[in-house]
Design an enzyme around this catalytic site. Structure first.
Site, PDB file in Angstrom:
ATOM      1  N   ASP A   1     107.825  33.140  19.668  1.00 12.76           N
ATOM      2  CA  ASP A   1     106.310  32.779  20.247  1.00 12.76           C
ATOM      3  C   ASP A   1     105.997  34.305  20.283  1.00 12.76           C
ATOM      4  O   ASP A   1     106.588  35.344  20.841  1.00 12.76           O
ATOM      5  CB  ASP A   1     106.608  32.066  21.364  1.00 12.76           C
ATOM      6  CG  ASP A   1     105.254  31.515  21.594  1.00 12.76           C
ATOM      7  OD1 ASP A   1     104.202  31.518  20.967  1.00 12.76           O
ATOM      8  OD2 ASP A   1     104.944  30.807  22.817  1.00 12.76           O
TER       9      ASP A   1
ATOM     10  N   THR B   1      98.774  33.649  18.730  1.00 12.42           N
ATOM     11  CA  THR B   1      97.201  33.079  19.212  1.00 12.42           C
ATOM     12  C   THR B   1      96.296  34.550  18.642  1.00 12.42           C
ATOM     13  O   THR B   1      95.016  34.036  18.718  1.00 12.42           O
ATOM     14  CB  THR B   1      97.061  33.088  20.479  1.00 12.42           C
ATOM     15  OG1 THR B   1      97.431  34.307  21.243  1.00 12.42           O
ATOM     16  CG2 THR B   1      98.135  32.025  21.186  1.00 12.42           C
TER      17      THR B   1
ATOM     18  N   ARG C   1      97.697  20.036  25.470  1.00 12.25           N
ATOM     19  CA  ARG C   1      98.615  20.293  26.365  1.00 12.25           C
ATOM     20  C   ARG C   1      97.618  20.108  27.585  1.00 12.25           C
ATOM     21  O   ARG C   1      97.982  19.595  28.807  1.00 12.25           O
ATOM     22  CB  ARG C   1      98.731  21.762  26.419  1.00 12.25           C
ATOM     23  CG  ARG C   1      99.714  22.356  27.825  1.00 12.25           C
ATOM     24  CD  ARG C   1      99.859  23.790  27.681  1.00 12.25           C
ATOM     25  NE  ARG C   1     100.738  24.093  26.538  1.00 12.25           N
ATOM     26  CZ  ARG C   1     101.093  25.287  25.945  1.00 12.25           C
ATOM     27  NH1 ARG C   1     100.123  26.229  26.355  1.00 12.25           N
ATOM     28  NH2 ARG C   1     101.933  25.398  25.017  1.00 12.25           N
TER      29      ARG C   1
ATOM     30  N   LYS D   1     102.148  24.608  18.675  1.00 11.25           N
ATOM     31  CA  LYS D   1     102.992  25.465  17.645  1.00 11.25           C
ATOM     32  C   LYS D   1     104.430  25.284  17.854  1.00 11.25           C
ATOM     33  O   LYS D   1     105.117  24.957  17.045  1.00 11.25           O
ATOM     34  CB  LYS D   1     102.299  26.862  17.525  1.00 11.25           C
ATOM     35  CG  LYS D   1     101.019  26.790  17.121  1.00 11.25           C
ATOM     36  CD  LYS D   1     100.653  28.375  17.305  1.00 11.25           C
ATOM     37  CE  LYS D   1     100.515  28.927  18.693  1.00 11.25           C
ATOM     38  NZ  LYS D   1      99.478  28.320  19.407  1.00 11.25           N
ATOM     39  N   THR D   2     104.660  25.349  19.176  1.00 10.01           N
ATOM     40  CA  THR D   2     106.325  25.188  19.499  1.00 10.01           C
ATOM     41  C   THR D   2     106.895  23.778  19.240  1.00 10.01           C
ATOM     42  O   THR D   2     107.779  23.702  18.652  1.00 10.01           O
ATOM     43  CB  THR D   2     106.324  25.618  20.990  1.00 10.01           C
ATOM     44  OG1 THR D   2     105.681  26.801  21.167  1.00 10.01           O
ATOM     45  CG2 THR D   2     107.791  25.277  21.492  1.00 10.01           C
TER      46      THR D   2
END
Length: 346
Positions: free
Chosen positions: A114, A163, A222, A69-70
């Site tokens: 975020d 999230t 990640r 997302k980032t």
């Protein structure tokens, strides 16, 4: 920007686990692997905004941690040719924090928040006006002499990531023109990501090894990148210039990661439900205490993958383990009854 806001917002600097994580982030949309539907739609919206020389509509990104997302927010700014500023909701403590950021942005800036579900109500209300009218409400004076003035700000694009979409208020969600939901990556997509990252890290990896790491990465880039770095370490110490399947198998074993990608705490969660709570049901708070982990970490990081793998289920009464969990742990059917003889599966 004054020193007061340096800890609240970073301009053009991605939030990352470490410096290496940032180096592995793709910079362009065509370099971003996976999430094909999101990319197709976003490429259209970005191109249209560029052609009109306008700010992109506000963008809302939903999905578990580590799915990009980032990174996608940063790519959006890069593709638009706009400035990029990033912060997290917990860092915005007072309305003046948000005002300090928005009063310094340039036209078409991409502003990424975020954990947007953690915004405080006062800041969220200020954000409504900024998103819709591109103005800031500011109170001047105190007491009976206080008055509210509206300060115009440049048109910008807010990118909110969460999230926990269910914790974001309806008024806030309704102000986003573009809503995109991230899905877990499949094994082939993760294998391609591992190969790309290996090339950037200047390490060779065999196809079967990259696929093995993909299968053990919880559907998350990640995690795949983190595991790849550790395999690089094992290969280096072994004196091998290539990460082979054998090195990957041994490395994963030493890290306590099984063929499904389960780690130590995953197994502790399952065993705790089985041994301490007769297979369930058990509430999230109680389960988190039993394994010495926070409830947020349990619900945001561990549970989504365990549910996706069909190892636990959420019910109105709490969490229960499934038949597949017993099989994955190597437990026999008779063990499902747990202590007290009240098994959740029978």
């Amino acid at each position: 920007m004054s020193d007061e806001y340096q800890d609240i917002v970073r301009a053009g600097i991605p939030l990352a686990d470490d410096a290496q994580e940032g180096s592995l982030r793709p910079q362009l949309l065509n370099e971003f692997l996976g999430q094909e539907e999101i990319k197709k739609n976003l490429s259209v919206f970005i191109q249209a905004a560029r052609d009109r020389e306008e700010a992109l509509d506000h963008l809302f990104l939903i999905g578990p941690p580590g799915l990009g997302k980032t990174t996608l927010a940063q790519i959006t700014a890069h593709e638009l040719g706009a400035d990029f500023k990033v912060t997290s909701a917990p860092a915005l403590d007072k309305p003046k924090d948000l005002a300090g950021i928005l009063s310094t942005i340039t036209p078409r800036t991409v502003f990424f928040i975020d954990e947007i579900h953690r915004l405080k109500p006062a800041i969220e209300e200020m954000l409504y006006i900024a998103m819709e009218d591109y103005e800031l409400d500011w109170v001047i004076g105190q007491g009976a002499a206080a008055r509210t003035v509206r300060i115009p700000i440049p048109k910008f694009t807010l990118v909110g990531a969460t999230t926990k979409a269910g914790m974001v208020s309806s008024p806030l969600i309704s102000r986003f023109g573009i809503v995109q939901r991230f899905n877990y990556y499949n094994h082939n997509e993760l294998s391609d990501i591992v190969k790309r990252s290996a090339k950037i890290l200047d390490v060779k990896i065999n196809d079967d090894a990259s696929l093995l790491l993909a299968k053990c990465s919880r559907g998350t880039p990640r995690v795949a990148n983190r595991v790849l770095r550790r395999m690089r370490d094992f290969a280096q110490i072994e004196g091998s210039e290539v990460i082979t399947k054998e090195i990957a198998q041994e490395g994963l074993k030493r890290l306590g990661i099984d063929d499904l990608g389960l780690e130590k705490y995953d197994r502790e969660i399952l065993l705790s439900i089985i041994n301490n709570f007769g297979g369930g049901p058990v509430g999230a708070e109680t389960l988190a205490i039993s394994i010495g982990e926070s409830q947020d970490t349990l619900e945001d990081y561990y549970e989504p993958y365990l549910i996706q793998c069909g190892l636990i289920q959420r019910t109105p009464r709490g969490r229960i383990v499934t038949a597949r969990a017993y099989e994955q742990l190597g437990l026999e059917i008779k063990d499902r009854l747990g202590k007290g003889g009240q098994g959740s599966l029978f």
